[in-house]
Design a protein around this motif. Sequence first.
Motif, PDB file in Angstrom:
ATOM      1  N   UNK A  41       0.850  -1.183   0.000  1.00  0.00           N
ATOM      2  CA  UNK A  41       0.000   0.000   0.000  1.00  0.00           C
ATOM      3  C   UNK A  41       0.889   1.237   0.000  1.00  0.00           C
ATOM      4  N   UNK A  42       0.802   2.026  -1.073  1.00  0.00           N
ATOM      5  CA  UNK A  42       1.594   3.255  -1.199  1.00  0.00           C
ATOM      6  C   UNK A  42       0.724   4.460  -0.900  1.00  0.00           C
ATOM      7  N   UNK A  43       1.345   5.528  -0.405  1.00  0.00           N
ATOM      8  CA  UNK A  43       0.611   6.766  -0.166  1.00  0.00           C
ATOM      9  C   UNK A  43       0.407   7.520  -1.480  1.00  0.00           C
ATOM     10  N   UNK A  44      -0.060   8.748  -1.406  1.00  0.00           N
ATOM     11  CA  UNK A  44      -0.415   9.509  -2.612  1.00  0.00           C
ATOM     12  C   UNK A  44       0.768  10.191  -3.288  1.00  0.00           C
ATOM     13  N   UNK A  45       1.982   9.923  -2.837  1.00  0.00           N
ATOM     14  CA  UNK A  45       3.154  10.529  -3.467  1.00  0.00           C
ATOM     15  C   UNK A  45       3.379  10.005  -4.878  1.00  0.00           C
ATOM     16  N   UNK A  46       4.390  10.559  -5.549  1.00  0.00           N
ATOM     17  CA  UNK A  46       4.707  10.224  -6.933  1.00  0.00           C
ATOM     18  C   UNK A  46       5.883   9.257  -6.991  1.00  0.00           C
ATOM     19  N   UNK A  47       5.832   8.308  -7.907  1.00  0.00           N
ATOM     20  CA  UNK A  47       6.955   7.410  -8.135  1.00  0.00           C
ATOM     21  C   UNK A  47       8.007   8.206  -8.913  1.00  0.00           C
ATOM     22  N   UNK A  48       8.837   8.945  -8.195  1.00  0.00           N
ATOM     23  CA  UNK A  48       9.788   9.895  -8.774  1.00  0.00           C
ATOM     24  C   UNK A  48      10.805   9.200  -9.678  1.00  0.00           C
ATOM     25  N   UNK A  49      11.292   8.030  -9.276  1.00  0.00           N
ATOM     26  CA  UNK A  49      12.288   7.317 -10.086  1.00  0.00           C
ATOM     27  C   UNK A  49      11.724   6.916 -11.450  1.00  0.00           C
ATOM     28  N   UNK A  50      10.521   6.387 -11.453  1.00  0.00           N
ATOM     29  CA  UNK A  50       9.883   5.988 -12.705  1.00  0.00           C
ATOM     30  C   UNK A  50       9.623   7.198 -13.598  1.00  0.00           C
ATOM     31  N   UNK A  51       9.195   8.287 -12.988  1.00  0.00           N
ATOM     32  CA  UNK A  51       8.928   9.508 -13.743  1.00  0.00           C
ATOM     33  C   UNK A  51      10.217  10.089 -14.313  1.00  0.00           C
ATOM     34  N   UNK A  52      11.306  10.021 -13.566  1.00  0.00           N
ATOM     35  CA  UNK A  52      12.593  10.544 -14.028  1.00  0.00           C
ATOM     36  C   UNK A  52      13.135   9.743 -15.205  1.00  0.00           C
ATOM     37  N   UNK A  53      12.879   8.437 -15.228  1.00  0.00           N
ATOM     38  CA  UNK A  53      13.326   7.613 -16.359  1.00  0.00           C
ATOM     39  C   UNK A  53      12.591   7.983 -17.642  1.00  0.00           C
ATOM     40  N   UNK A  54      11.331   8.381 -17.506  1.00  0.00           N
ATOM     41  CA  UNK A  54      10.535   8.732 -18.684  1.00  0.00           C
ATOM     42  C   UNK A  54      10.796  10.155 -19.158  1.00  0.00           C
ATOM     43  N   UNK A  55      11.073  11.067 -18.211  1.00  0.00           N
ATOM     44  CA  UNK A  55      11.273  12.460 -18.577  1.00  0.00           C
ATOM     45  C   UNK A  55      12.314  13.083 -17.650  1.00  0.00           C
ATOM     46  N   UNK A  56      13.440  13.483 -18.208  1.00  0.00           N
ATOM     47  CA  UNK A  56      14.521  14.086 -17.409  1.00  0.00           C
ATOM     48  C   UNK A  56      14.100  15.433 -16.824  1.00  0.00           C
ATOM     49  N   UNK A  64       6.365  15.161  -4.270  1.00  0.00           N
ATOM     50  CA  UNK A  64       6.475  14.389  -3.037  1.00  0.00           C
ATOM     51  C   UNK A  64       6.729  12.935  -3.424  1.00  0.00           C
ATOM     52  N   UNK A  65       7.830  12.339  -2.967  1.00  0.00           N
ATOM     53  CA  UNK A  65       8.111  10.945  -3.317  1.00  0.00           C
ATOM     54  C   UNK A  65       7.082   9.997  -2.709  1.00  0.00           C
ATOM     55  N   UNK A  66       6.790   8.934  -3.440  1.00  0.00           N
ATOM     56  CA  UNK A  66       5.830   7.940  -2.980  1.00  0.00           C
ATOM     57  C   UNK A  66       6.451   7.124  -1.859  1.00  0.00           C
ATOM     58  N   UNK A  67       5.688   6.889  -0.810  1.00  0.00           N
ATOM     59  CA  UNK A  67       6.167   6.107   0.322  1.00  0.00           C
ATOM     60  C   UNK A  67       5.308   4.887   0.559  1.00  0.00           C
ATOM     61  N   UNK A  68       5.884   3.885   1.190  1.00  0.00           N
ATOM     62  CA  UNK A  68       5.150   2.664   1.517  1.00  0.00           C
ATOM     63  C   UNK A  68       4.428   2.867   2.836  1.00  0.00           C
ATOM     64  N   UNK A  69       3.100   2.707   2.820  1.00  0.00           N
ATOM     65  CA  UNK A  69       2.317   2.831   4.044  1.00  0.00           C
ATOM     66  C   UNK A  69       2.331   1.513   4.816  1.00  0.00           C
ATOM     67  N   UNK A  70       2.137   0.393   4.117  1.00  0.00           N
ATOM     68  CA  UNK A  70       2.217  -0.916   4.756  1.00  0.00           C
ATOM     69  C   UNK A  70       2.323  -2.005   3.700  1.00  0.00           C
ATOM     70  N   UNK A  71       2.666  -3.194   4.148  1.00  0.00           N
ATOM     71  CA  UNK A  71       2.772  -4.359   3.282  1.00  0.00           C
ATOM     72  C   UNK A  71       1.983  -5.497   3.923  1.00  0.00           C
ATOM     73  N   UNK A  72       1.122  -6.132   3.132  1.00  0.00           N
ATOM     74  CA  UNK A  72       0.332  -7.269   3.605  1.00  0.00           C
ATOM     75  C   UNK A  72       0.710  -8.464   2.741  1.00  0.00           C
ATOM     76  N   UNK A  73       1.043  -9.564   3.377  1.00  0.00           N
ATOM     77  CA  UNK A  73       1.422 -10.752   2.628  1.00  0.00           C
ATOM     78  C   UNK A  73       0.865 -12.007   3.240  1.00  0.00           C
ATOM     79  N   UNK A  74       0.763 -13.032   2.437  1.00  0.00           N
ATOM     80  CA  UNK A  74       0.373 -14.326   2.967  1.00  0.00           C
ATOM     81  C   UNK A  74       1.121 -15.423   2.238  1.00  0.00           C
ATOM     82  N   UNK A  75       1.358 -16.499   2.967  1.00  0.00           N
ATOM     83  CA  UNK A  75       2.030 -17.652   2.392  1.00  0.00           C
ATOM     84  C   UNK A  75       0.991 -18.518   1.701  1.00  0.00           C
TER      85      UNK A  75
END
Length: 130
Positions: A41-56, A64-75
């Motif tokens: 689950x990511x917050x409302x920030x922007x994936x800056x790295x991905x955007x930089x690869x597409x447009x310098x 605002x860089x995108x941050x991880x709010x939480x991770x949910x996983x199951x085996x």
Amino acid sequence: EDEQSSCRIFHRDADPATASDHCEDYLGCVVPNFWGTVFTLYDSGTDVDSLARRSKDSTQLPLQPRGVACTVGYETNLLGDCPRKVTVDFERGTTRYHMENMQPRWDKKLNSYALPFFGRVKKASAKNFQ
């Protein structure tokens, strides 16, 4: 959309006609891994790295860089021989939290998996495991 697509989350009062990743009502997104066993689950920030690869030129924008709010996983449990394990990882301030579900134990008398509900449940039900 397919099962591997990310899910965008908006405020409940958001207008569906104008909703986008760039509107004020955008809260974040949920992105699964390839197998669909871990969801981030990511917050409302922007994936800056991905955007930089597409447009310098985008690196000059005040984003605002995108941050991880939480991770949910199951085996996964392909054989069905035991209940699956669910974990949640998140961070609040400088403290990291890791939560796991309590694993049921095999009850020989019931011939099934059972959890101790410590007197809160009077009658066995499949709904107790939902």
